[in-house]
Design an enzyme around this catalytic site. Structure first.
Site, mmCIF file in Angstrom:
data_model
loop_
_atom_site.group_PDB
_atom_site.id
_atom_site.type_symbol
_atom_site.label_atom_id
_atom_site.label_comp_id
_atom_site.label_asym_id
_atom_site.label_seq_id
_atom_site.Cartn_x
_atom_site.Cartn_y
_atom_site.Cartn_z
ATOM 1 N N SER A 152 13.766 29.577 29.864
ATOM 2 C CA SER A 152 12.495 29.507 30.533
ATOM 3 C C SER A 152 12.017 30.805 31.118
ATOM 4 C CB SER A 152 11.870 28.326 31.243
ATOM 5 O OG SER A 152 10.513 28.431 31.908
ATOM 6 N N TYR A 165 14.431 23.596 38.329
ATOM 7 C CA TYR A 165 14.008 24.124 36.785
ATOM 8 C C TYR A 165 14.557 25.209 36.776
ATOM 9 C CZ TYR A 165 11.238 24.488 32.864
ATOM 10 O OH TYR A 165 10.573 24.813 31.209
ATOM 11 N N LYS A 169 17.428 26.401 34.166
ATOM 12 C CA LYS A 169 17.047 27.104 32.782
ATOM 13 C C LYS A 169 17.840 28.329 32.691
ATOM 14 C CE LYS A 169 14.027 25.030 30.459
ATOM 15 N NZ LYS A 169 14.674 24.051 29.438
#
Ligand code: NAD
Length: 306
Positions: A152, A165, A169
């Protein structure tokens, strides 16, 4: 050249919705037999199924494709082993793995609990590793494998409130780098997709005009290329709203400071030269960085590396 997946077996995690569903439909439409994974509420050790996964399977079958649902939690090794075993038992191989399943637990780092941290790392990073571990021996034995990690922009560049996150990622990029090297001799190619799409994960954050542009189907062609017969390996492909780009990690040529000048003040003084991207290179493995620095030092000091 038409990209087809006839006689290929693909596993797509988190394919009960969003990007995963679009990827599964895209693979099936081009001939792959697809395991549609998404964890169901009551998924037991044999793998339950979620309504979303069943729905994706129904869509694939309605279009004439072949699919089975499996409700493994990607971070549960027993359930994942069962999923891969079923694919191999029923269809003979596990050629393509798309590690797509994901969750969010957004909060600023100041407010983040260890539980928020671990929940996200568990699904994105450990889940990708567990699914890959389960497929790896089959891919090695078949001398064929195509694996995609899902990263991401939040990991590559950072987003407020997504430290868990973002870390997960970017970690899958590190996983890709090593698996690319280890899989090369067995024709296992490993890539990373960094998508952007309006899904249940993001839709509420986006204005309607942008939602209309950011269909998951505008990302999936990039994924299909990354798992194709002629796929590249170790590529980070960015895909959003029909736009496709590549993230390349490069290192500047840098400078050398001899022992008598090797001070933090000189690092500060030379920071512009250290940061000069004109001679930047992308390395194939970590050792190349060491080689560069050793060569610079040896050249400056007149040391033979012979
Ligand atoms: P989504 O919420 O629509 O789909 C994710 C799916 O993963 C859900 O169906 C969910 O049930 C499933 N899932 C979650 N945890 C699971 C687990 N432990 N085991 C099995 N399935 C599980 O989200 P999406 O937007 O389609 O995201 C897909 C992937 O793309 C994720 O990895 C996400 O982080 C990544 N991503 C999405 C965007 C975006 O803009 N939507 C941007 C960057 C990255």
């Amino acid at each position: 050249m038409t990209i087809r997946f006839d006689n290929r077996v693909a596993i797509v995690t988190g394919a009960g919705a969003g990007l995963g569903r679009s990827h599964a439909l895209g693979l099936a439409a081009r001939g792959a037999k697809v395991v549609v994974n998404d964890y169901g509420g009551g998924s037991g050790p044999d793998g339950g199924t979620s309504a979303g996964a069943e729905e994706t399977v129904a869509l694939i079958r309605a279009a004439g494709g072949t699919a089975m649902a499996h409700g493994a939690d990607v971070a549960n090794p027993e359930q994942v082993a069962d999923m891969v075993a079923r694919a191999v038992r029923d269809w003979g191989s596990a050629d393509i793995l798309v590690n797509n399943a994901g969750i969010l637990r957004d909060t600023s780092f100041a407010k983040m609990t260890l539980a928020d941290w671990e929940a996200v790392i568990r699904v994105h990073l450990t889940g990708s590793a567990i699914c890959t571990m389960a497929c790896w021996p089959h891919m090695k034995a078949a001398n064929y494998g195509r694996i995609v990690m899902t990263s991401s922009s939040s990991g590559i560049y950072g987003n407020f409130g997504q430290s868990n996150y973002g870390a997960a990622k970017m970690a899958v990029v590190g996983l890709m780098n090593v698996l690319h090297i280890e899989g090369a001799k067995n024709n296992i190619r490993v890539n990373t997709l960094a998508p952007g799409a309006a899904t249940q994960m993001t839709r509420d954050l986006l204005p309607p005009a942008i939602v209309a542009l950011m269909e998951p189907e505008a990302v999936t062609p990039g994924l299909l290329y990354l798992v194709s017969e002629d796929a590249p390996s170790r590529v980070i492909l960015d895909a959003t709203a029909g736009g496709f780009a590549r993230t390349v990690i490069m290192e500047t040529s840098g400078i050398y400071l001899p022992p008598e000048d090797c001070t933090p003040e000189n690092v500060a003084a030379q920071f512009a030269a250290i940061s000069d991207v004109s001679g930047a290179e992308a390395y194939e493995q970590g050792g190349q960085q060491v080689t560069k620095f050793i060569t610079k030092a040896a050249t400056a000091l007149g040391v033979s590396l012979g």
